[in-house]
Design a protein around this motif. Structure first.
Motif, PDB file in Angstrom:
ATOM      1  N   VAL A  63      -3.938  -0.867  -4.111  1.00 35.70           N
ATOM      2  CA  VAL A  63      -2.807  -1.146  -3.216  1.00 35.70           C
ATOM      3  C   VAL A  63      -3.180  -1.056  -1.736  1.00 35.70           C
ATOM      4  O   VAL A  63      -2.816  -1.935  -0.945  1.00 35.70           O
ATOM      5  CB  VAL A  63      -1.630  -0.193  -3.542  1.00 35.70           C
ATOM      6  CG1 VAL A  63      -0.490  -0.388  -2.571  1.00 35.70           C
ATOM      7  CG2 VAL A  63      -1.138  -0.438  -4.965  1.00 35.70           C
ATOM      8  N   THR A 100       5.250  -5.517 -11.322  1.00 31.66           N
ATOM      9  CA  THR A 100       5.315  -4.173 -10.739  1.00 31.66           C
ATOM     10  C   THR A 100       6.629  -3.896 -10.019  1.00 31.66           C
ATOM     11  O   THR A 100       7.316  -4.824  -9.574  1.00 31.66           O
ATOM     12  CB  THR A 100       4.152  -4.014  -9.728  1.00 31.66           C
ATOM     13  OG1 THR A 100       4.287  -2.786  -9.003  1.00 31.66           O
ATOM     14  CG2 THR A 100       4.137  -5.136  -8.709  1.00 31.66           C
ATOM     15  N   TYR A 102       6.681  -2.783  -7.160  1.00 37.19           N
ATOM     16  CA  TYR A 102       6.400  -3.077  -5.745  1.00 37.19           C
ATOM     17  C   TYR A 102       6.989  -4.409  -5.277  1.00 37.19           C
ATOM     18  O   TYR A 102       6.900  -4.726  -4.104  1.00 37.19           O
ATOM     19  CB  TYR A 102       4.888  -3.095  -5.503  1.00 37.19           C
ATOM     20  CG  TYR A 102       4.262  -1.742  -5.266  1.00 37.19           C
ATOM     21  CD1 TYR A 102       3.712  -1.404  -4.029  1.00 37.19           C
ATOM     22  CD2 TYR A 102       4.185  -0.801  -6.285  1.00 37.19           C
ATOM     23  CE1 TYR A 102       3.116  -0.175  -3.822  1.00 37.19           C
ATOM     24  CE2 TYR A 102       3.593   0.435  -6.091  1.00 37.19           C
ATOM     25  CZ  TYR A 102       3.061   0.747  -4.847  1.00 37.19           C
ATOM     26  OH  TYR A 102       2.475   1.970  -4.647  1.00 37.19           O
ATOM     27  N   PRO A 120       9.118  -7.528  -1.295  1.00 40.20           N
ATOM     28  CA  PRO A 120       7.937  -6.660  -1.286  1.00 40.20           C
ATOM     29  C   PRO A 120       7.507  -6.295   0.133  1.00 40.20           C
ATOM     30  O   PRO A 120       7.612  -7.115   1.043  1.00 40.20           O
ATOM     31  CB  PRO A 120       6.871  -7.502  -1.985  1.00 40.20           C
ATOM     32  CG  PRO A 120       7.334  -8.913  -1.881  1.00 40.20           C
ATOM     33  CD  PRO A 120       8.821  -8.884  -1.780  1.00 40.20           C
ATOM     34  N   SER A 122       4.376  -4.877   0.740  1.00 43.04           N
ATOM     35  CA  SER A 122       2.917  -4.704   0.743  1.00 43.04           C
ATOM     36  C   SER A 122       2.269  -5.981   0.235  1.00 43.04           C
ATOM     37  O   SER A 122       2.907  -6.792  -0.432  1.00 43.04           O
ATOM     38  CB  SER A 122       2.515  -3.533  -0.162  1.00 43.04           C
ATOM     39  OG  SER A 122       2.836  -3.823  -1.515  1.00 43.04           O
ATOM     40  N   GLY A 125       2.392  -6.008  -3.600  1.00 39.80           N
ATOM     41  CA  GLY A 125       3.701  -6.392  -4.115  1.00 39.80           C
ATOM     42  C   GLY A 125       3.973  -7.878  -3.936  1.00 39.80           C
ATOM     43  O   GLY A 125       4.512  -8.542  -4.827  1.00 39.80           O
ATOM     44  N   SER A 148       5.758   0.621 -13.761  1.00 37.20           N
ATOM     45  CA  SER A 148       5.502   1.507 -12.620  1.00 37.20           C
ATOM     46  C   SER A 148       4.727   2.752 -13.042  1.00 37.20           C
ATOM     47  O   SER A 148       4.782   3.153 -14.206  1.00 37.20           O
ATOM     48  CB  SER A 148       6.830   1.939 -11.977  1.00 37.20           C
ATOM     49  OG  SER A 148       7.556   2.774 -12.861  1.00 37.20           O
ATOM     50  N   ARG A 245       4.584   2.450   0.476  1.00 39.45           N
ATOM     51  CA  ARG A 245       4.998   2.748  -0.900  1.00 39.45           C
ATOM     52  C   ARG A 245       6.514   2.672  -1.003  1.00 39.45           C
ATOM     53  O   ARG A 245       7.222   3.111  -0.106  1.00 39.45           O
ATOM     54  CB  ARG A 245       4.582   4.164  -1.312  1.00 39.45           C
ATOM     55  CG  ARG A 245       3.102   4.524  -1.514  1.00 39.45           C
ATOM     56  CD  ARG A 245       2.204   3.413  -1.852  1.00 39.45           C
ATOM     57  NE  ARG A 245       0.892   3.855  -2.323  1.00 39.45           N
ATOM     58  CZ  ARG A 245      -0.240   3.593  -1.686  1.00 39.45           C
ATOM     59  NH1 ARG A 245      -0.245   2.954  -0.529  1.00 39.45           N
ATOM     60  NH2 ARG A 245      -1.401   3.957  -2.214  1.00 39.45           N
ATOM     61  N   PRO A 246       7.033   2.144  -2.109  1.00 39.46           N
ATOM     62  CA  PRO A 246       8.494   2.150  -2.280  1.00 39.46           C
ATOM     63  C   PRO A 246       9.010   3.573  -2.496  1.00 39.46           C
ATOM     64  O   PRO A 246       8.435   4.316  -3.296  1.00 39.46           O
ATOM     65  CB  PRO A 246       8.712   1.298  -3.534  1.00 39.46           C
ATOM     66  CG  PRO A 246       7.384   1.054  -4.151  1.00 39.46           C
ATOM     67  CD  PRO A 246       6.324   1.524  -3.221  1.00 39.46           C
ATOM     68  N   SER A 249      11.551   3.616  -6.793  1.00 43.28           N
ATOM     69  CA  SER A 249      10.898   2.793  -7.819  1.00 43.28           C
ATOM     70  C   SER A 249      11.652   2.856  -9.137  1.00 43.28           C
ATOM     71  O   SER A 249      11.098   2.560 -10.197  1.00 43.28           O
ATOM     72  CB  SER A 249       9.448   3.260  -8.029  1.00 43.28           C
ATOM     73  OG  SER A 249       8.648   2.840  -6.961  1.00 43.28           O
TER      74      SER A 249
END
Length: 280
Positions: A63, A100, A102, A120, A122, A125, A148, A245-246, A249
Motif C-alpha cells: 500500500v 478491497t 480501500y 479511494p 490511495s 485503492g 479487509s 488508511r481508511p 473499514s
C-alpha cells in the motif's frame, strides 16, 4: 477446472488447498509461471486451459510503496486484471476478482454496503477499483469480493508481526481509530469455492464477523498468545504512513446472506484457530 492466480500469496494458497480438499480439479499459478501483465501470454494460457472459473487472487498490495510506484501497481491491479477478464470472456470462464475495503473513503462509522459511494484515497485503492471496473465492463459472469485485514498461514501479516514484536518488546504503539474486520484466508477460501461453483454473480463483501481496531486486535493477539507485551492505543495522526488508511473499514455482509452463502466465523474465533495452526 478452476485456475487460481497468486497461489504463493496468503489467499491463493488457501483457495488451492480448499479446492484440493473438495477434489475439485484446479491449478494454482504465480508470477514465476505467468506474468498477468502479459496479455498475449494470459490469453494463450487461459484459452488452452479453458477453466470453468478463474479465482484472481494475484495483486499488488504494498500500500505505501504503491504511492511511489503507481505505474507498477496499475500494471498488476488494473491491466493484469483486464487481461484476465478478456481471456475469461474468450474462454467463456467465470471470474472471481478479489478487491478491497480501500475502494471506500473510510469515513463515518456505519458498514459500507456493496453499492456504497466509491472514493479511494490511495493509489492501491484506486487501482483495485479500476480493476473492478474492468471486470464489470468485460464480463457478465463475475464475482467481485471486497475483503479487509487479511491473514493466512502463507506469507507475512499483522499477526505474525505482532507475535515477533511482542516477544522482543515490553510495549507497542498501535493505532486505535481504524476500525475493521480481520479476515482469515482459511475461512474465506471455502466461501470463494462455493461462489465459483454457483451462478450467484455480483459484488460481495466478505470478512470474518465482528469489528475491532488494530489496537484491540493486537491486544487480543498478545492475550491469546500469552505474551506480556502491553499495547498502547494511539491515533492514526501519531503513526504517519505514506498512503492514507481508511478509518472506517467496516463492510456490510448483507449480500452474502441475501444470496444464501454462509457468513464467516467471528474474528476472535479465527484468531484462536490461526494461532493454534501456526504453533503446530
Amino acid at each position: 477446472m478452476i485456475l487460481v492466480t497468486g497461489v504463493n500469496g496468503q489467499l491463493g494458497y488457501d483457495v488451492v488447498k480448499e479446492l484440493n480438499r473438495r477434489n475439485i480439479e484446479c491449478l494454482g499459478i504465480d508470477r514465476e509461471e505467468l506474468d498477468i501483465a502479459d496479455g498475449n501470454a494470459i490469453r494463450k494460457y487461459i484459452s488452452e486451459l479453458k477453466p470453468e472459473c478463474v479465482i484472481h487472487c494475484a495483486a499488488y498490495t504494498a500500500v505505501d510503496r504503491a504511492e511511489d510506484e503507481e505505474e507498477v501497481c496499475a500494471k498488476v491491479n488494473v491491466y493484469g486484471t483486464e487481461n484476465i477478464a478478456k481471456a475469461c470472456k474468450e474462454a467463456d470462464s467465470k471470474m472471481i476478482y478479489i478487491s478491497t475495503d480501500y475502494v471506500f473513503d473510510g469515513k463515518g462509522d456505519t458498514p459500507f454496503e456493496v453499492d456504497g459511494k466509491i472514493e479511494p484515497h490511495s493509489v492501491y485503492g484506486k487501482t483495485k477499483y479500476e480493476g473492478e471496473l474492468k471486470v464489470k465492463e468485460i464480463l457478465d459472469r463475475y464475482f467481485i469480493i471486497r475483503i479487509s485485514w487479511v491473514f493466512g498461514i502463507n506469507g507475512n501479516n499483522f499477526i505474525k508481526t505482532m507475535l515477533r514484536l511482542g516477544k522482543e518488546k515490553e510495549s507497542l504503539n498501535v493505532v486505535c481509530d481504524q476500525i475493521g474486520s480481520p479476515t482469515y484466508t482459511f475461512d474465506l477460501a471455502p466461501l470463494l469455492c462455493d461462489m465459483a461453483i454457483s451462478e450467484k454473480y455480483g459484488v460481495y463483501h466478505a470478512t470474518n464477523e465482528g469489528f475491532c481496531s488494530w489496537a484491540e486486535f493486537a491486544a487480543e493477539i498478545m492475550k491469546k498468545a500469552d505474551l506480556g507485551c502491553n499495547i498502547n492505543p494511539i491515533p492514526t495522526s501519531e503513526y504517519p504512513a505514506k498512503a492514507e488508511r481508511p478509518l472506517n473499514s467496516r463492510l456490510s455482509k448483507k449480500s452474502i446472506t441475501d444470496n444464501g452463502f454462509n457468513l464467516l466465523p467471528s474474528w476472535e474465533d479465527a484468531l484462536e484457530r490461526y494461532l493454534k495452526e501456526i504453533n503446530k
